[in-house]
Design a protein around this motif. Structure first.
Motif, PDB file in Angstrom:
ATOM      1  N   LEU A  68      12.558  -9.981  -4.020  1.00  0.00           N
ATOM      2  CA  LEU A  68      13.644 -10.006  -5.034  1.00  0.00           C
ATOM      3  C   LEU A  68      13.603  -8.246  -5.524  1.00  0.00           C
ATOM      4  O   LEU A  68      14.453  -7.938  -6.220  1.00  0.00           O
ATOM      5  CB  LEU A  68      13.423 -10.881  -6.191  1.00  0.00           C
ATOM      6  N   ARG A  69      12.473  -7.721  -5.437  1.00  0.00           N
ATOM      7  CA  ARG A  69      12.375  -6.250  -5.885  1.00  0.00           C
ATOM      8  C   ARG A  69      12.426  -5.408  -4.791  1.00  0.00           C
ATOM      9  O   ARG A  69      11.940  -5.266  -3.927  1.00  0.00           O
ATOM     10  CB  ARG A  69      10.941  -6.328  -6.627  1.00  0.00           C
ATOM     11  N   ALA A  70      12.890  -3.931  -5.357  1.00  0.00           N
ATOM     12  CA  ALA A  70      12.806  -2.842  -4.557  1.00  0.00           C
ATOM     13  C   ALA A  70      11.327  -2.472  -4.315  1.00  0.00           C
ATOM     14  O   ALA A  70      10.734  -2.121  -5.042  1.00  0.00           O
ATOM     15  CB  ALA A  70      13.729  -1.804  -5.076  1.00  0.00           C
ATOM     16  N   THR A  71      11.057  -2.260  -2.998  1.00  0.00           N
ATOM     17  CA  THR A  71       9.551  -2.048  -2.590  1.00  0.00           C
ATOM     18  C   THR A  71       9.089  -0.788  -3.074  1.00  0.00           C
ATOM     19  O   THR A  71       7.760  -0.771  -3.767  1.00  0.00           O
ATOM     20  CB  THR A  71       9.466  -1.829  -1.117  1.00  0.00           C
ATOM     21  N   ALA A  72       9.698   0.446  -3.191  1.00  0.00           N
ATOM     22  CA  ALA A  72       9.327   1.682  -3.548  1.00  0.00           C
ATOM     23  C   ALA A  72       8.908   1.540  -5.367  1.00  0.00           C
ATOM     24  O   ALA A  72       7.786   2.004  -5.909  1.00  0.00           O
ATOM     25  CB  ALA A  72       9.996   2.802  -3.531  1.00  0.00           C
ATOM     26  N   LEU A  73      10.053   1.088  -6.165  1.00  0.00           N
ATOM     27  CA  LEU A  73       9.761   0.746  -7.315  1.00  0.00           C
ATOM     28  C   LEU A  73       8.365  -0.470  -7.460  1.00  0.00           C
ATOM     29  O   LEU A  73       7.643  -0.063  -8.543  1.00  0.00           O
ATOM     30  CB  LEU A  73      10.901   0.227  -8.348  1.00  0.00           C
ATOM     31  N   LEU A  74       8.480  -1.336  -7.116  1.00  0.00           N
ATOM     32  CA  LEU A  74       7.410  -2.382  -6.939  1.00  0.00           C
ATOM     33  C   LEU A  74       6.081  -1.661  -6.787  1.00  0.00           C
ATOM     34  O   LEU A  74       5.026  -2.058  -7.679  1.00  0.00           O
ATOM     35  CB  LEU A  74       7.577  -3.464  -6.112  1.00  0.00           C
ATOM     36  N   ALA A  75       6.019  -0.975  -5.815  1.00  0.00           N
ATOM     37  CA  ALA A  75       4.789  -0.153  -5.467  1.00  0.00           C
ATOM     38  C   ALA A  75       4.366   0.574  -6.753  1.00  0.00           C
ATOM     39  O   ALA A  75       3.008   0.537  -6.924  1.00  0.00           O
ATOM     40  CB  ALA A  75       4.754   0.423  -4.274  1.00  0.00           C
ATOM     41  N   LYS A  76       4.906   1.172  -7.278  1.00  0.00           N
ATOM     42  CA  LYS A  76       4.860   1.913  -8.602  1.00  0.00           C
ATOM     43  C   LYS A  76       4.346   1.138  -9.856  1.00  0.00           C
ATOM     44  O   LYS A  76       3.313   1.615 -10.282  1.00  0.00           O
ATOM     45  CB  LYS A  76       6.091   3.019  -8.897  1.00  0.00           C
ATOM     46  N   GLN A  77       5.153   0.245  -9.894  1.00  0.00           N
ATOM     47  CA  GLN A  77       4.626  -0.814 -10.988  1.00  0.00           C
ATOM     48  C   GLN A  77       3.204  -1.650 -10.936  1.00  0.00           C
ATOM     49  O   GLN A  77       2.533  -1.347 -11.821  1.00  0.00           O
ATOM     50  CB  GLN A  77       5.841  -1.889 -11.102  1.00  0.00           C
ATOM     51  N   ILE A  78       3.177  -1.637  -9.675  1.00  0.00           N
ATOM     52  CA  ILE A  78       2.079  -2.372  -9.528  1.00  0.00           C
ATOM     53  C   ILE A  78       0.692  -1.459  -9.469  1.00  0.00           C
ATOM     54  O   ILE A  78      -0.510  -1.680 -10.112  1.00  0.00           O
ATOM     55  CB  ILE A  78       1.852  -2.951  -8.055  1.00  0.00           C
ATOM     56  N   ALA A  79       0.819  -0.328  -8.983  1.00  0.00           N
ATOM     57  CA  ALA A  79      -0.080   0.821  -9.184  1.00  0.00           C
ATOM     58  C   ALA A  79      -0.544   1.024 -10.407  1.00  0.00           C
ATOM     59  O   ALA A  79      -1.564   1.389 -10.890  1.00  0.00           O
ATOM     60  CB  ALA A  79       0.227   1.999  -8.173  1.00  0.00           C
ATOM     61  N   ARG A 124       1.320  -1.068   1.400  1.00  0.00           N
ATOM     62  CA  ARG A 124       0.036  -0.557   1.650  1.00  0.00           C
ATOM     63  C   ARG A 124       0.032   0.933   1.964  1.00  0.00           C
ATOM     64  O   ARG A 124      -0.653   1.722   1.578  1.00  0.00           O
ATOM     65  CB  ARG A 124      -0.528  -1.352   2.751  1.00  0.00           C
ATOM     66  N   GLN A 125       1.348   1.326   2.729  1.00  0.00           N
ATOM     67  CA  GLN A 125       1.556   2.733   3.037  1.00  0.00           C
ATOM     68  C   GLN A 125       1.683   3.597   1.749  1.00  0.00           C
ATOM     69  O   GLN A 125       0.955   4.852   1.583  1.00  0.00           O
ATOM     70  CB  GLN A 125       2.675   2.888   3.852  1.00  0.00           C
ATOM     71  N   ILE A 126       2.383   3.057   0.786  1.00  0.00           N
ATOM     72  CA  ILE A 126       2.540   3.968  -0.609  1.00  0.00           C
ATOM     73  C   ILE A 126       1.213   4.001  -1.264  1.00  0.00           C
ATOM     74  O   ILE A 126       1.065   4.958  -1.825  1.00  0.00           O
ATOM     75  CB  ILE A 126       3.773   3.199  -1.125  1.00  0.00           C
ATOM     76  N   TRP A 127       0.646   2.974  -1.293  1.00  0.00           N
ATOM     77  CA  TRP A 127      -0.401   3.100  -2.109  1.00  0.00           C
ATOM     78  C   TRP A 127      -1.672   3.854  -1.326  1.00  0.00           C
ATOM     79  O   TRP A 127      -2.260   4.500  -2.296  1.00  0.00           O
ATOM     80  CB  TRP A 127      -1.104   1.736  -2.481  1.00  0.00           C
ATOM     81  N   HIS A 128      -1.624   4.217  -0.288  1.00  0.00           N
ATOM     82  CA  HIS A 128      -2.322   4.995   0.601  1.00  0.00           C
ATOM     83  C   HIS A 128      -2.017   6.386   0.425  1.00  0.00           C
ATOM     84  O   HIS A 128      -2.834   7.305   0.638  1.00  0.00           O
ATOM     85  CB  HIS A 128      -2.469   4.621   2.187  1.00  0.00           C
ATOM     86  N   GLY A 129      -0.997   6.411  -0.259  1.00  0.00           N
ATOM     87  CA  GLY A 129      -0.587   8.007  -0.370  1.00  0.00           C
ATOM     88  C   GLY A 129       0.362   8.591   0.790  1.00  0.00           C
ATOM     89  O   GLY A 129       0.616   9.777   0.810  1.00  0.00           O
ATOM     90  N   ASP A 130       0.924   7.623   1.711  1.00  0.00           N
ATOM     91  CA  ASP A 130       1.666   8.334   2.905  1.00  0.00           C
ATOM     92  C   ASP A 130       3.218   8.116   2.404  1.00  0.00           C
ATOM     93  O   ASP A 130       3.580   7.749   0.878  1.00  0.00           O
ATOM     94  CB  ASP A 130       1.640   7.140   4.005  1.00  0.00           C
ATOM     95  N   SER A 131       3.947   9.114   3.001  1.00  0.00           N
ATOM     96  CA  SER A 131       5.360   9.278   2.559  1.00  0.00           C
ATOM     97  C   SER A 131       6.100   8.079   2.800  1.00  0.00           C
ATOM     98  O   SER A 131       5.927   7.416   3.806  1.00  0.00           O
ATOM     99  CB  SER A 131       5.836  10.695   3.365  1.00  0.00           C
ATOM    100  N   CYS A 132       6.838   7.979   1.783  1.00  0.00           N
ATOM    101  CA  CYS A 132       7.837   6.903   1.999  1.00  0.00           C
ATOM    102  C   CYS A 132       9.244   7.409   1.990  1.00  0.00           C
ATOM    103  O   CYS A 132       9.781   7.761   0.849  1.00  0.00           O
ATOM    104  CB  CYS A 132       7.735   5.685   0.855  1.00  0.00           C
ATOM    105  N   ARG A 133       9.958   7.259   2.990  1.00  0.00           N
ATOM    106  CA  ARG A 133      11.334   7.969   3.191  1.00  0.00           C
ATOM    107  C   ARG A 133      11.338   9.143   2.912  1.00  0.00           C
ATOM    108  O   ARG A 133      12.259   9.940   2.088  1.00  0.00           O
ATOM    109  CB  ARG A 133      12.535   7.059   2.532  1.00  0.00           C
ATOM    110  N   ALA A 135       9.187  10.926   0.795  1.00  0.00           N
ATOM    111  CA  ALA A 135       8.574  11.179  -0.693  1.00  0.00           C
ATOM    112  C   ALA A 135       7.300  10.558  -0.989  1.00  0.00           C
ATOM    113  O   ALA A 135       7.068   9.410  -0.282  1.00  0.00           O
ATOM    114  CB  ALA A 135       9.645  10.762  -1.643  1.00  0.00           C
ATOM    115  N   THR A 136       6.590  10.912  -1.735  1.00  0.00           N
ATOM    116  CA  THR A 136       5.056  10.205  -2.100  1.00  0.00           C
ATOM    117  C   THR A 136       5.234   9.797  -3.402  1.00  0.00           C
ATOM    118  O   THR A 136       5.952  10.535  -4.339  1.00  0.00           O
ATOM    119  CB  THR A 136       4.111  11.250  -1.946  1.00  0.00           C
TER     120      THR A 136
END
Length: 275
Positions: A68-79, A124-133, A135-136
């Motif tokens: 239900l949630r956009a992944t990039a924003l969800l990753a930021k919220q969780i982190a 997992r990729q975003i939290w690892h610091g990898d680029s997402c589309r 952007a980091t």
């Protein structure tokens, strides 16, 4: 075996009192469920408030409806929640079964399993610091690989997902058929070449004393029927149930309380012999 509390959802203003009591009485985890088309509080926001009010107890979603949630924003919220709580957050995630939640979010219901597969990889990729589309996305979580992930699962494909993407299983099934689910997860874990063992977190509904009536009404309203999720209300049965899950090998048992009176925390702690 650790013991957690599943928080009630009918009165968010009381949840800070629940959290403070739970931490002082020795519970290990505060858990909060997720729906969109319902009057429950949004779990990541609610748990963020509770993180600021506590210092030791863990915070856990059970289960967050990831697609239900956009992944990039969800990753930021969780982190953000993870790092600001000092690494106390556990992501319990799944797909749910309510079509109205997906319709309200304009998210395809039929492909929700595939959406979650992609989402878990990207988190997992975003939290690892990898680029997402290109952007980091920060901040970095408290641990390099991100918070622990528990996956709610019943179907074979979802149980396989635990071994591919998760750290353990959220098992909402009763003990009478939980064994098959857990054995499947262990088999998939071994087949995937994972080290160690998956964490197994189980759930039961509970209510004691004057909370029984309100809890049964709240559970009936949530499920839309009165014969599901009937809470354990006898203290002796509760003690026996906790012992049975301990013997079963659960790493944690989360006691879900649907009635909103915070005194349930003290009642449950007293029955279970917590400090």
């Amino acid at each position: 075996m650790q013991l957690g509390l599943g928080l009630p959802i009918s009165n968010p203003r009381l949840l800070t009192d629940w959290a403070l009591r739970a931490e002082s009485r020795g519970f290990d985890t505060l858990a909060l469920l997720d729906r969109l088309v319902y009057h429950n509080p949004e779990p990541l926001i609610a748990l963020s408030v509770l993180a600021g009010a506590t210092s030791r107890i863990r915070l856990q979603t059970e289960v967050l409806l990831g697609p239900l949630r956009a992944t990039a924003l969800l990753a930021k919220q969780i982190a953000t929640l993870d790092v600001m709580s000092g690494g106390r957050f556990t992501l319990g995630i799944g797909i749910g079964t309510r079509e109205d939640d997906y319709a309200a979010a304009s998210t395809p219901f039929a492909t929700r399993g595939r959406l979650l597969e992609t989402q878990l990889t990207e988190l997992r990729q975003i939290w690892h610091g990898d680029s997402c589309r290109g952007a980091t996305i920060g901040p970095r979580p408290a641990t390099r690989t991100g918070p622990p992930i528990l996956i709610g699962a019943f179907a074979p494909a979802a149980l396989q997902r635990v071994a591919r993407h998760g750290d353990g299983l959220l098992c909402a099934a009763p003990l009478s058929w939980a064994d098959k689910l857990v054995r499947t997860v262990h088999d998939e874990w071994t087949a995937a070449g994972r080290n160690g063992r998956p964490r197994i977190v189980c759930q039961v509904n509970v209510a004691l004393g004057e909370a029984v009536g309100p809890a049964r009404a709240a559970i009936s309203a949530y499920y839309g029927r009165g014969d599901w999720g009937v809470p354990i209300s006898d203290p002796n049965e509760l003690v026996d149930t906790v012992a049975a899950y301990r013997a079963f090998g659960a790493d944690e048992l989360v006691l879900y309380c649907y009635a909103d009176d915070p005194s349930q925390v003290d009642d449950l702690a007293g029955v279970l012999g917590l400090t």
